[in-house]
Scaffold this motif. Sequence first.
Motif, PDB file in Angstrom:
ATOM      1  N   ILE A  66       8.917  -1.303  44.411  1.00 43.78           N
ATOM      2  CA  ILE A  66      10.143  -1.336  45.205  1.00 43.78           C
ATOM      3  C   ILE A  66      10.541  -2.795  45.385  1.00 43.78           C
ATOM      4  O   ILE A  66       9.782  -3.602  45.914  1.00 43.78           O
ATOM      5  N   GLU A  67      11.718  -3.147  44.940  1.00 41.50           N
ATOM      6  CA  GLU A  67      12.147  -4.536  44.964  1.00 41.50           C
ATOM      7  C   GLU A  67      12.466  -5.002  46.391  1.00 41.50           C
ATOM      8  O   GLU A  67      13.097  -4.287  47.168  1.00 41.50           O
ATOM      9  N   ASN A  68      12.016  -6.215  46.700  1.00 41.49           N
ATOM     10  CA  ASN A  68      12.334  -6.903  47.958  1.00 41.49           C
ATOM     11  C   ASN A  68      11.963  -6.100  49.210  1.00 41.49           C
ATOM     12  O   ASN A  68      12.562  -6.280  50.264  1.00 41.49           O
ATOM     13  N   CYS A  69      10.946  -5.247  49.109  1.00 40.32           N
ATOM     14  CA  CYS A  69      10.585  -4.459  50.293  1.00 40.32           C
ATOM     15  C   CYS A  69       9.857  -5.313  51.331  1.00 40.32           C
ATOM     16  O   CYS A  69       9.838  -4.983  52.512  1.00 40.32           O
ATOM     17  N   ALA A  70       9.264  -6.429  50.894  1.00 37.12           N
ATOM     18  CA  ALA A  70       8.519  -7.280  51.825  1.00 37.12           C
ATOM     19  C   ALA A  70       9.409  -7.827  52.929  1.00 37.12           C
ATOM     20  O   ALA A  70       8.944  -8.082  54.045  1.00 37.12           O
ATOM     21  N   HIS A  71      10.711  -7.993  52.645  1.00 36.39           N
ATOM     22  CA  HIS A  71      11.635  -8.550  53.633  1.00 36.39           C
ATOM     23  C   HIS A  71      12.148  -7.493  54.611  1.00 36.39           C
ATOM     24  O   HIS A  71      12.864  -7.827  55.549  1.00 36.39           O
ATOM     25  N   ARG A  72      11.771  -6.224  54.383  1.00 38.64           N
ATOM     26  CA  ARG A  72      12.246  -5.150  55.255  1.00 38.64           C
ATOM     27  C   ARG A  72      11.113  -4.489  56.026  1.00 38.64           C
ATOM     28  O   ARG A  72      11.327  -3.496  56.714  1.00 38.64           O
ATOM     29  N   ILE A  73       9.911  -5.052  55.951  1.00 36.79           N
ATOM     30  CA  ILE A  73       8.756  -4.448  56.621  1.00 36.79           C
ATOM     31  C   ILE A  73       8.816  -4.740  58.118  1.00 36.79           C
ATOM     32  O   ILE A  73       8.987  -5.886  58.540  1.00 36.79           O
ATOM     33  N   SER A  74       8.671  -3.702  58.917  1.00 41.18           N
ATOM     34  CA  SER A  74       8.696  -3.850  60.372  1.00 41.18           C
ATOM     35  C   SER A  74       7.334  -3.575  61.009  1.00 41.18           C
ATOM     36  O   SER A  74       7.108  -3.924  62.165  1.00 41.18           O
ATOM     37  N   HIS A  75       6.420  -2.960  60.260  1.00 36.99           N
ATOM     38  CA  HIS A  75       5.130  -2.574  60.822  1.00 36.99           C
ATOM     39  C   HIS A  75       4.124  -2.427  59.691  1.00 36.99           C
ATOM     40  O   HIS A  75       4.466  -1.977  58.598  1.00 36.99           O
ATOM     41  N   VAL A  76       2.888  -2.833  59.944  1.00 38.72           N
ATOM     42  CA  VAL A  76       1.824  -2.653  58.958  1.00 38.72           C
ATOM     43  C   VAL A  76       0.568  -2.167  59.666  1.00 38.72           C
ATOM     44  O   VAL A  76       0.227  -2.653  60.742  1.00 38.72           O
ATOM     45  N   ASN A  77      -0.064  -1.195  59.059  1.00 40.49           N
ATOM     46  CA  ASN A  77      -1.329  -0.678  59.570  1.00 40.49           C
ATOM     47  C   ASN A  77      -2.384  -0.918  58.497  1.00 40.49           C
ATOM     48  O   ASN A  77      -2.263  -0.414  57.378  1.00 40.49           O
ATOM     49  N   LEU A  78      -3.396  -1.699  58.820  1.00 40.20           N
ATOM     50  CA  LEU A  78      -4.439  -2.035  57.866  1.00 40.20           C
ATOM     51  C   LEU A  78      -5.664  -1.158  58.095  1.00 40.20           C
ATOM     52  O   LEU A  78      -6.113  -0.997  59.235  1.00 40.20           O
ATOM     53  N   ILE A  79      -6.194  -0.603  57.018  1.00 38.65           N
ATOM     54  CA  ILE A  79      -7.367   0.272  57.087  1.00 38.65           C
ATOM     55  C   ILE A  79      -8.448  -0.321  56.194  1.00 38.65           C
ATOM     56  O   ILE A  79      -8.280  -0.385  54.971  1.00 38.65           O
ATOM     57  N   ALA A  80      -9.533  -0.789  56.791  1.00 39.58           N
ATOM     58  CA  ALA A  80     -10.659  -1.351  56.036  1.00 39.58           C
ATOM     59  C   ALA A  80     -11.735  -0.282  55.901  1.00 39.58           C
ATOM     60  O   ALA A  80     -12.132   0.347  56.881  1.00 39.58           O
ATOM     61  N   ILE A  81     -12.218  -0.084  54.670  1.00 40.65           N
ATOM     62  CA  ILE A  81     -13.204   0.966  54.377  1.00 40.65           C
ATOM     63  C   ILE A  81     -14.438   0.324  53.765  1.00 40.65           C
ATOM     64  O   ILE A  81     -14.332  -0.514  52.857  1.00 40.65           O
ATOM     65  N   ALA A  82     -15.598   0.705  54.247  1.00 45.19           N
ATOM     66  CA  ALA A  82     -16.851   0.103  53.773  1.00 45.19           C
ATOM     67  C   ALA A  82     -17.930   1.174  53.636  1.00 45.19           C
ATOM     68  O   ALA A  82     -17.819   2.272  54.183  1.00 45.19           O
ATOM     69  N   ALA A  83     -18.980   0.825  52.910  1.00 45.63           N
ATOM     70  CA  ALA A  83     -20.159   1.684  52.756  1.00 45.63           C
ATOM     71  C   ALA A  83     -21.354   0.946  53.343  1.00 45.63           C
ATOM     72  O   ALA A  83     -21.530  -0.253  53.121  1.00 45.63           O
ATOM     73  N   THR A  84     -22.171   1.661  54.109  1.00 47.71           N
ATOM     74  CA  THR A  84     -23.357   1.072  54.718  1.00 47.71           C
ATOM     75  C   THR A  84     -24.562   1.969  54.486  1.00 47.71           C
ATOM     76  O   THR A  84     -24.427   3.158  54.184  1.00 47.71           O
ATOM     77  N   ASN A  85     -25.750   1.400  54.652  1.00 51.32           N
ATOM     78  CA  ASN A  85     -26.968   2.180  54.473  1.00 51.32           C
ATOM     79  C   ASN A  85     -27.161   3.208  55.578  1.00 51.32           C
ATOM     80  O   ASN A  85     -27.753   4.266  55.354  1.00 51.32           O
ATOM     81  N   GLN A  86     -26.707   2.890  56.790  1.00 52.02           N
ATOM     82  CA  GLN A  86     -26.979   3.768  57.915  1.00 52.02           C
ATOM     83  C   GLN A  86     -26.012   4.940  58.013  1.00 52.02           C
ATOM     84  O   GLN A  86     -26.202   5.821  58.835  1.00 52.02           O
ATOM     85  N   ALA A  87     -24.942   4.970  57.210  1.00 46.58           N
ATOM     86  CA  ALA A  87     -23.966   6.061  57.261  1.00 46.58           C
ATOM     87  C   ALA A  87     -23.971   6.825  55.938  1.00 46.58           C
ATOM     88  O   ALA A  87     -23.971   6.228  54.864  1.00 46.58           O
ATOM     89  N   ARG A  88     -23.981   8.146  56.034  1.00 51.41           N
ATOM     90  CA  ARG A  88     -23.959   8.962  54.830  1.00 51.41           C
ATOM     91  C   ARG A  88     -22.594   8.913  54.152  1.00 51.41           C
ATOM     92  O   ARG A  88     -22.499   9.019  52.937  1.00 51.41           O
ATOM     93  N   GLU A  89     -21.538   8.792  54.957  1.00 52.73           N
ATOM     94  CA  GLU A  89     -20.198   8.712  54.421  1.00 52.73           C
ATOM     95  C   GLU A  89     -19.635   7.312  54.658  1.00 52.73           C
ATOM     96  O   GLU A  89     -20.236   6.498  55.346  1.00 52.73           O
ATOM     97  N   LEU A  90     -18.473   7.077  54.074  1.00 54.36           N
ATOM     98  CA  LEU A  90     -17.824   5.788  54.257  1.00 54.36           C
ATOM     99  C   LEU A  90     -17.476   5.562  55.729  1.00 54.36           C
ATOM    100  O   LEU A  90     -17.212   6.510  56.466  1.00 54.36           O
ATOM    101  N   VAL A  91     -17.501   4.315  56.142  1.00 53.10           N
ATOM    102  CA  VAL A  91     -17.077   3.950  57.497  1.00 53.10           C
ATOM    103  C   VAL A  91     -15.763   3.186  57.374  1.00 53.10           C
ATOM    104  O   VAL A  91     -15.469   2.582  56.335  1.00 53.10           O
ATOM    105  N   ALA A  92     -14.979   3.235  58.434  1.00 52.95           N
ATOM    106  CA  ALA A  92     -13.661   2.609  58.353  1.00 52.95           C
ATOM    107  C   ALA A  92     -13.171   2.200  59.742  1.00 52.95           C
ATOM    108  O   ALA A  92     -13.685   2.654  60.768  1.00 52.95           O
ATOM    109  N   ALA A  93     -12.174   1.330  59.733  1.00 53.11           N
ATOM    110  CA  ALA A  93     -11.505   0.903  60.963  1.00 53.11           C
ATOM    111  C   ALA A  93     -10.060   0.581  60.617  1.00 53.11           C
ATOM    112  O   ALA A  93      -9.731   0.287  59.466  1.00 53.11           O
ATOM    113  N   HIS A  94      -9.189   0.650  61.623  1.00 55.09           N
ATOM    114  CA  HIS A  94      -7.778   0.324  61.367  1.00 55.09           C
ATOM    115  C   HIS A  94      -7.212  -0.483  62.521  1.00 55.09           C
ATOM    116  O   HIS A  94      -7.678  -0.397  63.667  1.00 55.09           O
TER     117      HIS A  94
END
Length: 239
Positions: A134-162
């Motif tokens: 999508i062209e020039n969408c960076a200039h029209r962004i009003s909100h961003v939600n970041l979701i970080a996903i990681a794998a650890t030994n102590q969790a059977r499934e992926l862990v994440a935060a936002h």
Amino acid sequence: MWNWITENVTAVQAMVSLLSTVVWIVYLNLFLSSYQRQKRSSILISRAGSNQMGAHCIVSNMGSEPAFLVDVLAEITTDERVITASVADRLESWDEGASPSTTVSAEGPIESGGYTDIGTFEQLFDRVCRQSEIENCAHRISHVNLIAIAATNQARELVAAHRSFEVNRSEGRAPRLHPVQVEAIQIRSRHKRKKLTAILKQMQDYQAIEGSVMGELGHPRHHRLVFWRRGAGRQAIGT
């Protein structure tokens, strides 16, 4: 008093044993709770530097064990739509011919107490726009939600935060980033983590999503997201 205890020694012994059992159960619960808190994963997402677009996005591992950063998703909102894409790969570094072993991706292990620099918010926005085509969408962004996903030994499934950031575009001033939450919100629900894993599997074949991933995680009812495959247009897929 002593005569009463002597006459009811069996009952007294039973009461003492019961009281000791209750004390040990409480102590064990406190110990297990403390142990679980120490072993629980914790991912932080922060803004480093100024509050402008040149600020860097930092993902930190505050858990007691190392974590492998699997991906970082950026869900952007414009006046027209909501688009989500992976921003872990530094696409601008590929253009510059950087070494693949060093700077082309933020994916990789993060030691306990360590962090990785995902890039500036301006770069994150450009990566989303580039993958969604999508062209020039960076200039029209009003909100961003970041979701970080990681794998650890102590969790059977992926862990994440936002964590969410608002983009304030006042006339005559450079755009400014304002965090919505004080700190990153951990995604601990097993259902949400499994849902996020399913979305990541879809994104292995598709480069961007039209629709709210956070809405998908926040509501158990069925949603349909639109995935972009490079050179093949868009396709609606239920997750």
